[in-house]
Design an enzyme around this catalytic site. Structure first.
Site, mmCIF file in Angstrom:
data_model
loop_
_atom_site.group_PDB
_atom_site.id
_atom_site.type_symbol
_atom_site.label_atom_id
_atom_site.label_comp_id
_atom_site.label_asym_id
_atom_site.label_seq_id
_atom_site.Cartn_x
_atom_site.Cartn_y
_atom_site.Cartn_z
ATOM 1 N N GLU A 64 31.292 78.994 35.549
ATOM 2 C CA GLU A 64 30.425 79.023 36.730
ATOM 3 C C GLU A 64 28.979 78.693 36.400
ATOM 4 O OE1 GLU A 64 32.776 81.174 36.077
ATOM 5 O OE2 GLU A 64 34.133 80.986 37.794
ATOM 6 N N HIS A 133 37.603 90.322 44.047
ATOM 7 C CA HIS A 133 38.015 89.337 45.043
ATOM 8 C C HIS A 133 37.638 89.767 46.469
ATOM 9 C CE1 HIS A 133 40.570 88.141 41.657
ATOM 10 N NE2 HIS A 133 40.842 87.017 42.279
HETATM 11 C C1 LIG Z 1 34.673 84.015 36.086
HETATM 12 C C2 LIG Z 1 35.936 83.682 36.817
HETATM 13 N N1 LIG Z 1 36.035 82.518 37.471
HETATM 14 C C3 LIG Z 1 37.144 82.214 38.159
HETATM 15 C C4 LIG Z 1 38.190 83.077 38.194
HETATM 16 C C5 LIG Z 1 39.438 82.729 38.987
HETATM 17 N N2 LIG Z 1 40.551 82.476 38.080
HETATM 18 C C6 LIG Z 1 41.436 83.460 37.777
HETATM 19 S S1 LIG Z 1 42.517 82.991 36.635
HETATM 20 C C7 LIG Z 1 41.859 81.447 36.521
HETATM 21 C C8 LIG Z 1 42.434 80.466 35.547
HETATM 22 C C9 LIG Z 1 42.473 81.023 34.163
HETATM 23 O O1 LIG Z 1 43.038 80.111 33.293
HETATM 24 P P1 LIG Z 1 43.218 80.424 31.761
HETATM 25 O O2 LIG Z 1 41.937 80.957 31.216
HETATM 26 O O3 LIG Z 1 43.772 79.224 31.142
HETATM 27 O O4 LIG Z 1 44.253 81.620 31.699
HETATM 28 P P2 LIG Z 1 45.733 81.729 32.297
HETATM 29 O O5 LIG Z 1 45.610 82.383 33.643
HETATM 30 O O6 LIG Z 1 46.317 80.372 32.368
HETATM 31 O O7 LIG Z 1 46.469 82.624 31.369
HETATM 32 C C10 LIG Z 1 40.796 81.318 37.403
HETATM 33 C C11 LIG Z 1 40.004 80.086 37.600
HETATM 34 C C12 LIG Z 1 38.051 84.299 37.500
HETATM 35 N N3 LIG Z 1 39.035 85.218 37.497
HETATM 36 N N4 LIG Z 1 36.924 84.576 36.821
#
Ligand SMILES: Cc1ncc(C[n+]2csc(CCOP(=O)(O)OP(=O)(O)O)c2C)c(N)n1
Lengths: 328, 389
Positions: A64, A133
């Site tokens: 972000e 959220h």
């Molecule tokens: C700071 C932040 N930005 C956005 C989100 C929304 N979000 C939740 S999970 C996710 C993707 C995460 O991907 P990754 O780090 O590859 O982990 P995975 O869920 O695939 O295990 C996003 C964008 C969040 N939880 N926190």
């Protein structure tokens, strides 16, 4: 509003608004996590990637601070980035960029540069989500000079206000009440929009003013309808903008009804209600029959989903405050 | 940049191109279930231990499947499935010692299992009855973290504390490939390197951050990023529980022995949706999922066990019974999980109390009490409007 204005969900209205902005101005860019192929987790950018391509609708890395920081750079280069923060609670990694940079650059450059960046944030509770959220951090932005902060409460305002925010040369934090995304309303795309920061009387009344914005406008309208059954005639204001706030419209309403209750989801402590109460007390002290009351969240972390109905101001808490104000 | 040149410059990702024998990917068990050796990482497990790892993965998968079902039935608000990542989680979790400390994301149900965290504890947050709900110090397993990347800094600070205390323990921080883009993660790498903190950064590269493939986060393999910070990085076949165990053990030992941080990239695959609200058909091909299914971590160990005749029919039958029992316990446990008391809203906002919270609590209690009486006695607005609209 013309009779034939189509009914549209707020999510669709925002989508149409972005589409219009992309069509009208080649400098407009959409940026954010999952805004491309997925169309955003709320599908607000649905179809835009397909139609405008990855140069205009940009899936960003999951960062972000990076999103807002690079949007600032793009704005300095003449673009008009519209960035999506996925949820309210995830704006904080970008808070530094928004507060220390985005908000202040225009002033620091003696007005020579403009930062037309829109930061869209789906906010507020009521959808049964997990933590981070459901929050209402709007006051944290409204407190910062250099930012404009707005929140539509219905599809028509969503459609128009987003385009106005994109056209605005100041940074605008655009709070979208996520639990209203699926509510439908008439959107007249041929209308002349009202000012981005103008408060609106959405229900006229004589006995008390309810002032709200975003997700709470609907609750206040329901409260006013319930109160009408009791013979009470409540006026409801949709503030639409928190920075600036249209105090003239609030003042005019309060000087008519003589009582004011401000309603928001955000915690009451140091919240928008406090600012409105103080200003209206200064402006209209001799017109008031009761202190300005506030209804909102408590000074606690946003609770888990199974308690949010108790935490969020509903009809009953609004009406309870109406009773208290009328009892003075 | 034209589409063509973008594609040409894009590193390849996932799919058939990444075989186990590819340089840079540590593997001890092939997708076909054959044992292979690796020059740097080796492991020698008893049949008992091998069966144990298999049992862990099967039970974890069953727990996960039950949670998905419970979400579909409305018992959970949301679920983040670990399907496909069992080997990465069980292998790494089993590599830790009880005095090591673990900082998970929100998907580490298998790691929690290896730390004896009651699976029901993991569900409270997804059911919406709490925002965490367990004492992290009970099993040295920290709370789930939803804000992406934050926990890597907490892990690093904790590890700095371990080093200050001169303790013989290490920390392991879990995060995803998407998280590797966050500033917090970069800062964690910086701090860990500068202070030589005993922390293992364990990245589960499941190829996707919601709808975004890994190449939207990085143009180099994630494990190679460690070099820029001055500590070692290694990529392990995340669907090979033996390799994950061996590599993570070595990484933790590296950290414990005062050699500082290490980055492990477990190359794996998220076989399901990102969470139960996600629709992966919008952004990824079925071919990819099918291709990865051939590398299923559980099937792989099973074929090794079968090949070596290390687990007979009774073992599998008993495990099946155990999985059924676990599923039932989880199902019943979730259904009987009480809703929190309303006044719990005001609990634990502060450790030392706060007069404003006390005032709001008292006001709200009075409001609620008046409300409870209302229906019998009055036709007032509160009664007429009904509760919990
Ligand atoms: C700071 C932040 N930005 C956005 C989100 C929304 N979000 C939740 S999970 C996710 C993707 C995460 O991907 P990754 O780090 O590859 O982990 P995975 O869920 O695939 O295990 C996003 C964008 C969040 N939880 N926190």
């Amino acid at each position: 509003m013309s009779e034939t204005a189509p009914q549209m969900a707020m999510s669709k209205a925002l989508n149409e608004s972005l589409r219009k902005a992309l069509e009208n101005d080649p400098k407009v860019l959409i940026m954010g996590e999952d805004v491309g192929k997925l169309g955003g987790v709320f599908r607000i950018t649905d179809g835009l990637y397909k139609d405008f391509g990855e140069d205009r609708v940009i899936d960003t890395p999951l960062a972000e601070s990076g999103i807002v920081g690079t949007a600032i750079g793009l704005a300095l280069r003449g673009y008009r980035p519209v960035v999506e923060i996925q949820f309210d609670g995830f704006v904080f990694p970008a808070y530094d960029q928004i507060v220390t940079q985005l908000a202040k650059m225009h002033a620091r450059a003696l007005g020579k540069i403009k930062l037309p960046v829109v930061v869209r944030i789906p906010y507020g509770g009521g959808i049964g989500a997990v933590e981070h959220h459901s929050e209402s951090p709007e006051t944290l932005f409204a407190h910062i000079a250099g930012l404009k902060v707005v929140s539509p409460a219905n599809p028509s305002d969503a459609y128009w206000m987003l385009q106005q925010a994109i056209e605005c040369d100041d940074p605008v934090i655009f709070f979208e009440p996520k639990r209203r995304y699926w509510d439908k309303g008439a959107v007249d795309v041929g209308a002349v929009p009202r000012g981005l920061h103008k408060a609106v009387v959405v229900r006229p009344g004589t006995d008390l003013t309810l002032a709200a914005y975003g997700p709470m406008v609907k609750v206040c309208l329901e409260a006013a309808a319930a109160a009408a059954n009791e013979g009470r005639d409540l006026e409801v204001l949709d503030l639409r903008s928190l920075s600036p706030i249209d105090f003239d419209t609030i003042q005019a309403s309060v000087e008519k009804t003589r009582r004011l209750v401000v309603v928001h989801e955000a915690p009451v402590f140091y919240g928008a209600g406090g600012e409105i109460a103080a200003r209206i007390t200064e402006r209209s002290f001799y017109h008031l029959e009761a202190p300005v009351l506030r209804v909102g969240g408590f000074h606690v972390p946003y609770p888990p989903a199974r308690l949010e109905d108790e935490y969020l101001p509903g009809l009953d808490r609004v009406l309870d405050s109406v009773d208290r104000a009328l009892a003075f | 940049m034209s589409v063509k040149s973008t594609a040409a410059r894009r590193p390849t990702r996932g799919g058939a191109k990444r075989r186990g024998d590819e340089p840079g990917l540590v593997q001890l068990l092939t997708p076909e279930g054959e044992r292979v050796e690796h020059s740097e990482y080796s492991i020698d497990l008893t049949p008992e231990e091998l069966r144990g790892l298999y049992r862990d993965m099967v039970l974890t998968r069953r727990f996960d499947a039950e949670a998905i079902t419970l979400q579909r039935q409305g018992e959970l608000g949301l679920w983040a499935s670990l399907l496909g990542q069992e080997a990465a989680q069980i292998g790494s979790g089993r590599a830790t010692r009880p005095d090591d400390y673990i900082f998970p994301t929100y998907r580490e149900h298998g790691v929690a299992w290896t730390r004896d965290v009651d699976p029901l504890n993991l569900l409270g947050m997804f059911r919406g009855v709490n925002n965490g709900g367990w004492d992290p110090d009970e099993n040295n397993f920290h709370l789930y973290t939803i804000v992406i990347g934050s926990q890597t800094l907490h892990a690093t600070g904790y590890a700095m504390g371990i080093a200050k205390d001169g303790a013989d323990a290490a920390v392991i921080a879990y995060f995803g490939d998407g998280a590797s883009s966050q500033g917090d993660v970069a800062e964690a790498f910086t701090f860990a390197a500068v202070y030589n903190a005993p922390v293992v950064f364990f990245c589960q590269n499941n190829q996707w951050a919601i709808s975004e493939p890994t190449e939207k986060q990085s143009r180099v393999p994630i494990y190679q990023r460690a070099a820029g910070y001055g500590f070692p990085g290694v990529r392990v076949d995340g669907n090979d529980v033996l390799a994950v165990l061996a590599v993570t053990r070595a990484a933790l030992e590296h950290a414990r022995s005062g050699q500082g941080p290490m980055l492990v990239e477990a190359f794996t695959y998220r076989m399901g949706a990102h969470t139960t609200t996600d629709d992966p058909t919008r952004y990824r091909s079925d071919d990819e999922r099918v291709e990865w299914a051939t590398k299923d971590p559980i099937a792989r160990l099973r074929s090794y066990l079968d090949r070596q005749e290390l687990a007979g029919e009774e073992f599998h039958a008993a495990l099946e019974t155990e999985a059924d029992a676990l599923a039932k316990r989880v199902r019943d446990g979730v259904r009987n999980m009480p809703n929190p008391q309303t006044m719990a809203i005001f609990e634990n906002a502060y450790a030392d109390g706060h007069p404003l919270v006390d005032e709001e609590r008292a006001q709200f209690a009075a409001y609620q009490a008046a409300f409870a009486d209302a229906p019998e006695h009055s036709e007032g607005p509160a009664a007429a409007s009904g509760k919990g609209h």
